[in-house]
Design a protein around this motif. Structure first.
Motif, PDB file in Angstrom:
ATOM      1  N   ARG A  41      -6.525   0.832  -8.113  1.00 55.39           N
ATOM      2  CA  ARG A  41      -7.574   1.635  -8.748  1.00 55.39           C
ATOM      3  C   ARG A  41      -8.900   0.920  -8.507  1.00 55.39           C
ATOM      4  O   ARG A  41      -9.082  -0.224  -8.917  1.00 55.39           O
ATOM      5  CB  ARG A  41      -7.300   1.755 -10.241  1.00 55.39           C
ATOM      6  N   GLU A  42      -9.806   1.598  -7.818  1.00 58.13           N
ATOM      7  CA  GLU A  42     -11.118   1.027  -7.524  1.00 58.13           C
ATOM      8  C   GLU A  42     -12.129   1.467  -8.573  1.00 58.13           C
ATOM      9  O   GLU A  42     -12.054   2.593  -9.076  1.00 58.13           O
ATOM     10  CB  GLU A  42     -11.595   1.466  -6.140  1.00 58.13           C
ATOM     11  N   HIS A  43     -13.053   0.584  -8.868  1.00 53.66           N
ATOM     12  CA  HIS A  43     -14.149   0.889  -9.782  1.00 53.66           C
ATOM     13  C   HIS A  43     -15.457   0.769  -9.012  1.00 53.66           C
ATOM     14  O   HIS A  43     -15.633  -0.152  -8.218  1.00 53.66           O
ATOM     15  CB  HIS A  43     -14.187  -0.113 -10.947  1.00 53.66           C
ATOM     16  N   TRP A  59      -8.064   6.219  -8.443  1.00 55.57           N
ATOM     17  CA  TRP A  59      -6.867   5.669  -7.812  1.00 55.57           C
ATOM     18  C   TRP A  59      -6.953   5.905  -6.311  1.00 55.57           C
ATOM     19  O   TRP A  59      -7.207   7.024  -5.869  1.00 55.57           O
ATOM     20  CB  TRP A  59      -5.608   6.325  -8.371  1.00 55.57           C
ATOM     21  N   VAL A  60      -6.723   4.882  -5.530  1.00 55.60           N
ATOM     22  CA  VAL A  60      -6.814   4.967  -4.075  1.00 55.60           C
ATOM     23  C   VAL A  60      -5.537   5.571  -3.511  1.00 55.60           C
ATOM     24  O   VAL A  60      -4.436   5.119  -3.813  1.00 55.60           O
ATOM     25  CB  VAL A  60      -7.056   3.573  -3.461  1.00 55.60           C
ATOM     26  N   GLY A  61      -5.710   6.623  -2.692  1.00 57.38           N
ATOM     27  CA  GLY A  61      -4.586   7.228  -2.014  1.00 57.38           C
ATOM     28  C   GLY A  61      -3.719   8.105  -2.879  1.00 57.38           C
ATOM     29  O   GLY A  61      -2.680   8.571  -2.437  1.00 57.38           O
ATOM     30  N   TRP A  62      -4.120   8.360  -4.117  1.00 60.15           N
ATOM     31  CA  TRP A  62      -3.296   9.171  -5.007  1.00 60.15           C
ATOM     32  C   TRP A  62      -3.515  10.643  -4.761  1.00 60.15           C
ATOM     33  O   TRP A  62      -4.637  11.101  -4.612  1.00 60.15           O
ATOM     34  CB  TRP A  62      -3.600   8.859  -6.467  1.00 60.15           C
ATOM     35  N   GLY A  79      -6.576  13.272  -3.678  1.00 61.18           N
ATOM     36  CA  GLY A  79      -7.157  12.170  -2.911  1.00 61.18           C
ATOM     37  C   GLY A  79      -7.924  11.230  -3.814  1.00 61.18           C
ATOM     38  O   GLY A  79      -7.462  10.873  -4.887  1.00 61.18           O
ATOM     39  N   HIS A  80      -9.110  10.818  -3.396  1.00 57.07           N
ATOM     40  CA  HIS A  80      -9.890   9.855  -4.157  1.00 57.07           C
ATOM     41  C   HIS A  80     -10.374  10.392  -5.487  1.00 57.07           C
ATOM     42  O   HIS A  80     -10.784   9.637  -6.338  1.00 57.07           O
ATOM     43  CB  HIS A  80     -11.094   9.351  -3.350  1.00 57.07           C
ATOM     44  N   GLY A  81     -10.334  11.693  -5.675  1.00 56.04           N
ATOM     45  CA  GLY A  81     -10.754  12.255  -6.951  1.00 56.04           C
ATOM     46  C   GLY A  81      -9.714  12.097  -8.037  1.00 56.04           C
ATOM     47  O   GLY A  81      -9.970  12.362  -9.189  1.00 56.04           O
ATOM     48  N   GLY A  82      -8.503  11.658  -7.683  1.00 53.40           N
ATOM     49  CA  GLY A  82      -7.432  11.509  -8.663  1.00 53.40           C
ATOM     50  C   GLY A  82      -7.763  10.454  -9.691  1.00 53.40           C
ATOM     51  O   GLY A  82      -8.544   9.543  -9.446  1.00 53.40           O
TER      52      GLY A  82
END
Length: 166
Positions: free
Chosen positions: A122-124, A131-134, A154-157
């Motif tokens: 999870r990137e901030h 969440w990356v790749g979710w 995608g990255h919006g998850g």
């Protein structure tokens, strides 16, 4: 040696784990938190793991590589928890009688870790955490946009794989 851990990763321990008198080469790899990913600013990463499953899968990966490359010894650790830019997230080491096999073993190790370990990132950044790749498997949208169900992809998850996505 394999470990999923919250503490900083000891590269010297990994090197010691693969060192032996017949090792003519030792290759290492450190995966470090960077400040930008896919054009987005990153200030913090959070890694979550299915601990026992990740440990077991990492052991399988190590065994596979040792069986595939004669004379190679491999070791790895992956960090979980909150990491800042510059922190080491994953460390790998491989030794072999010759440098080519050591490089190959180290490369296979990090590639398989990235492909197979049940660890989520999870990137901030300035736009908040993601969440990356979710991708929400319940929905068929593949373009990274919200679908008819109102789920982002995608990255919006906002949740890791297997979660409710809320």
């Amino acid at each position: 040696m394999s470990r999923i851990r919250a503490e900083p990763l000891p590269l010297d321990e990994l090197i010691a784990a693969v060192s032996h008198p017949g090792a003519g080469g030792i290759a290492t790899f450190l995966g470090v938190v960077r400040d930008v990913n896919e054009g987005r600013s990153v200030t913090l990463l959070e890694y979550e793991a299915y601990g026992t499953m990740a440990e077991a899968e990492l052991e399988r990966i190590l065994s596979e590589i040792a069986a595939e490359i004669p004379g190679v010894r491999v070791a790895a650790t992956h960090r979980v928890g909150a990491l800042r830019v510059g922190d080491v997230a994953v460390a790998c080491a491989a030794s072999a009688p010759h440098r080519g096999e050591a490089f190959r073993g180290c490369r296979l190790l990090i590639d398989r870790i990235k492909e197979r370990l049940p660890i989520w990132k999870r990137e901030h950044g300035p736009d908040g955490p993601y969440w990356v790749g979710w991708e929400d498997a319940r929905c068929s949208g593949e373009d990274g946009h919200e679908d008819a169900h109102g789920h982002a992809h995608g990255h919006g998850g906002t949740a890791p794989p297997g979660s409710a996505g809320v």
